[in-house]
Design a protein around this motif. Structure first.
Motif, PDB file in Angstrom:
ATOM      1  N   UNK A 279       0.835  -1.208   0.000  1.00 13.92           N
ATOM      2  CA  UNK A 279       0.000   0.000   0.000  1.00 13.92           C
ATOM      3  C   UNK A 279       0.871   1.259   0.000  1.00 13.92           C
ATOM      4  N   UNK A 280       1.896   1.275   0.857  1.00 11.04           N
ATOM      5  CA  UNK A 280       2.795   2.441   0.923  1.00 11.04           C
ATOM      6  C   UNK A 280       3.537   2.628  -0.386  1.00 11.04           C
ATOM      7  N   UNK A 286       3.206   6.159  -7.070  1.00  8.34           N
ATOM      8  CA  UNK A 286       2.237   7.015  -7.741  1.00  8.34           C
ATOM      9  C   UNK A 286       2.598   8.484  -7.616  1.00  8.34           C
ATOM     10  N   UNK A 287       3.056   8.876  -6.422  1.00  4.09           N
ATOM     11  CA  UNK A 287       3.494  10.262  -6.206  1.00  4.09           C
ATOM     12  C   UNK A 287       4.716  10.560  -7.074  1.00  4.09           C
ATOM     13  N   UNK A 288       5.662   9.617  -7.116  1.00  2.00           N
ATOM     14  CA  UNK A 288       6.882   9.805  -7.907  1.00  2.00           C
ATOM     15  C   UNK A 288       6.567   9.928  -9.391  1.00  2.00           C
ATOM     16  N   UNK A 293       0.789  14.714  -4.561  1.00  2.00           N
ATOM     17  CA  UNK A 293       0.572  13.967  -3.330  1.00  2.00           C
ATOM     18  C   UNK A 293      -0.889  13.565  -3.151  1.00  2.00           C
ATOM     19  N   UNK A 294      -1.738  13.953  -4.089  1.00  2.00           N
ATOM     20  CA  UNK A 294      -3.147  13.570  -4.031  1.00  2.00           C
ATOM     21  C   UNK A 294      -3.289  12.055  -4.074  1.00  2.00           C
ATOM     22  N   UNK A 298      -2.118   9.664  -7.088  1.00  2.00           N
ATOM     23  CA  UNK A 298      -1.115   8.628  -6.826  1.00  2.00           C
ATOM     24  C   UNK A 298      -1.563   7.274  -7.354  1.00  2.00           C
ATOM     25  N   UNK A 299      -2.833   6.911  -7.086  1.00  2.86           N
ATOM     26  CA  UNK A 299      -3.325   5.616  -7.548  1.00  2.86           C
ATOM     27  C   UNK A 299      -3.547   5.577  -9.056  1.00  2.86           C
ATOM     28  N   UNK A 300      -3.684   6.737  -9.673  1.00  2.00           N
ATOM     29  CA  UNK A 300      -3.792   6.789 -11.132  1.00  2.00           C
ATOM     30  C   UNK A 300      -2.456   6.496 -11.793  1.00  2.00           C
TER      31      UNK A 300
END
Length: 528
Positions: A279-280, A286-288, A293-294, A298-300
């Protein structure tokens, strides 16, 4: 020969033959192999050299793509190996045994053990692959203790993996679906965000609603249909949870030494570390990749397979910590035993690795055949009433996903086509309903296809023979699909989501009443 190969409907022939062979012979590796060769012959236009080249390219592409490592397929295989080895050391350290003993003291009945598996499948929603493997691994000691057949466990696992992922906005699926939906909303002049459109589509996904509800009905009322009845009766009456003569992916060797004085923590902590790390890492990658940071951004943009591999490494390290903590002072757990754990963990995952590899090869060749495009063209050129478009799209998505073994392939092809049809017909009120029908049909096909990777992983995580899982799941999936089809017809004509859900609810109640009546009649016949 060339005239036959250029036949208009040839793209559906190899996948159709593969499905027929799998269901007729129950030999998935042989059937996939024949399907791969047939597909390569058709794509290569019958030329021997080109056919061989396509076969090699299909295999090599699993590991190397455009000169670099294919991190999707290759990392999934690496994760499977890590998970297999981790499971071996969890078993040897006594974690699985003690966890089973602990859970059995809390969960008293077969029904409760199945409900735990079903609820876990809903809670672990971030990715269908992850859910299929984890829920099976965690639930197996519990359901084994209560004599639940592995086929029933695999059904519960599969009934939650893809269906929950496809309606969860914070998941690897949700972000991708939003990305496909966004341009259609703009083209249809619908003033809403892709996220809000996704939320609106959740109750419109009538197959998911029907499949999840049916799963809980099956658990609560112990409804066993078709081949599942044989597996469940054998499990309850004889304690035989699976056919030992068949290949069982993910099943550990009984010859592995076992430290019986272990602790449930030897199972709980490695799995907890794996889940948290995945999960982390999904958020971090995703952020990278997305630069935001949304959570939704991130999951997109997340890298699911990278996250699985890192999680697998962390989980394995934690399992090794407990293994050495409990067995380090015992002579029977030496270097040879350590090597045995690695070898057996790898061997346990080999059936799944072989089937997945062949499934990916045939999936790539089917894509080259244009099977999906042909089915999509049938939808585009149909002259049926506009209100029936969602139902027709649902049927085509079912067939496409069943033939290709992938929900995502059906999403990518059918969502744009279906969206453009609705926009061209100037019926924006049907846009989200039609996209939901694509998602619903794709998940159904995924459930019934023996070459579906998520279905293969559900078999692996649950320790069920793969074809046994497919054959026992099909009746339930077909019932849910028929209910959903009627619901989509109602939804298409009324555009009223509540009426669609009411239709599904009434049909589910009717199925439950009929199934219980038949079960009661058979019980009375046997008793008399």
């Amino acid at each position: 020969m060339e005239a036959i190969l250029n036949w208009e409907y040839m793209p559906i022939v190899p996948p159709l033959i593969t499905l027929i062979l799998v269901l007729a012979t129950r030999k998935v590796v042989l059937s996939l192999g024949i399907g791969i060769i047939l597909s390569a012959i058709v794509v290569g236009n019958g030329q021997f050299g080109e056919t061989l080249s396509l076969l090699w390219q299909g295999f090599a592409a699993i590991f190397v793509d455009s000169g670099s490592i294919n991190t999707w397929e290759a990392f999934i295989l690496i994760f499977l190996v890590l998970l297999g080895i981790m499971t071996a050391f969890i078993n040897m350290s006594g974690g699985a045994l003690q966890f089973s003993n602990w859970v059995v003291s809390k969960v008293k009945t077969r029904r409760q053990s199945k409900l735990v598996a079903g609820i876990l499948g809903i809670i672990i929603f971030i990715d269908d692959y992850f859910s299929a493997l984890m829920v099976g691994q965690v639930s197996k000691p519990l359901t084994d203790e209560h004599k639940v057949s592995r086929a029933k466990l695999a059904y519960i696992v599969d009934a939650t993996a893809s269906p929950v992922s496809v309606i969860a906005p914070i998941s690897s699926w949700g972000a991708g679906i939003m990305a496909l939906t966004a341009p259609l909303l703009v083209a249809a002049s619908i003033e809403t965000s892709a996220f809000m459109a996704f939320i609106e589509m959740i109750p419109m996904n009538l197959y998911v609603v029907a499949a999840l509800a049916l799963m809980f009905i099956v658990i609560i009322f112990n409804i066993n249909i078709g081949p599942m009845r044989t597996h469940e009766e054998r499990a309850m009456q004889e304690g035989i949870l699976f056919d030992a003569d068949k290949e069982i992916p993910g099943e550990m060797n009984d010859d592995l030494p076992l430290h019986k004085e272990g602790s449930p923590m030897a199972l709980i902590m490695p799995l907890f570390a794996l889940i948290v790390t995945v999960f982390v890492m999904m958020y971090a990658t995703g952020v990278y990749e997305g630069g935001s940071y949304s959570l939704f951004s991130a999951f997109e943009n997340t890298l699911v397979t990278h996250s699985l591999v890192v999680g697998g490494i962390v989980g394995l390290l934690v399992s090794l910590f407990y293994y050495f903590s409990y067995t380090g002072s015992k002579q029977e757990f030496g270097a040879k035993t350590f090597g045995l754990g690695i070898v057996n963990g790898f061997k346990a995952m080999m059936p799944a690795i072989i089937i997945l590899t062949l499934a990916w090869m045939i999936g790539s060749l089917i894509s080259s055949l244009g099977t999906g495009e042909l089915l999509g063209h049938w939808v585009e050129t149909s002259n049926l009433p506009i209100a029936l478009i969602p139902a027709i799209v649902f049927i085509v998505a079912c067939i496409m996903s069943l033939a290709t073994g992938t929900s995502w392939g059906s999403f990518g092809i059918l969502i744009p086509i279906a969206g453009e049809i609705i926009i061209a017909l100037n019926s924006p009120e049907l846009l989200l309903i039609t996209i939901a029908a694509v998602l619903a049909g794709s998940v159904f096909g995924d459930h019934c296809s023996p070459i579906s990777d998520s279905t293969i992983l559900a078999s692996t995580g649950s320790g069920s023979n793969h074809i046994d899982h497919v054959m026992t799941q099909i009746p339930y999936a077909v019932i849910a699909a028929c209910i959903a089809l009627v619901g989509f017809i109602v939804l298409g004509y009324t555009t009223n989501v509540l009426l669609g859900l009411l239709t599904v609810t009434v049909l589910l109640v009717a199925v439950t009443v009929v199934a219980r009546f038949i079960k009661s009649s058979k019980t009375n016949t046997v008793t008399s």
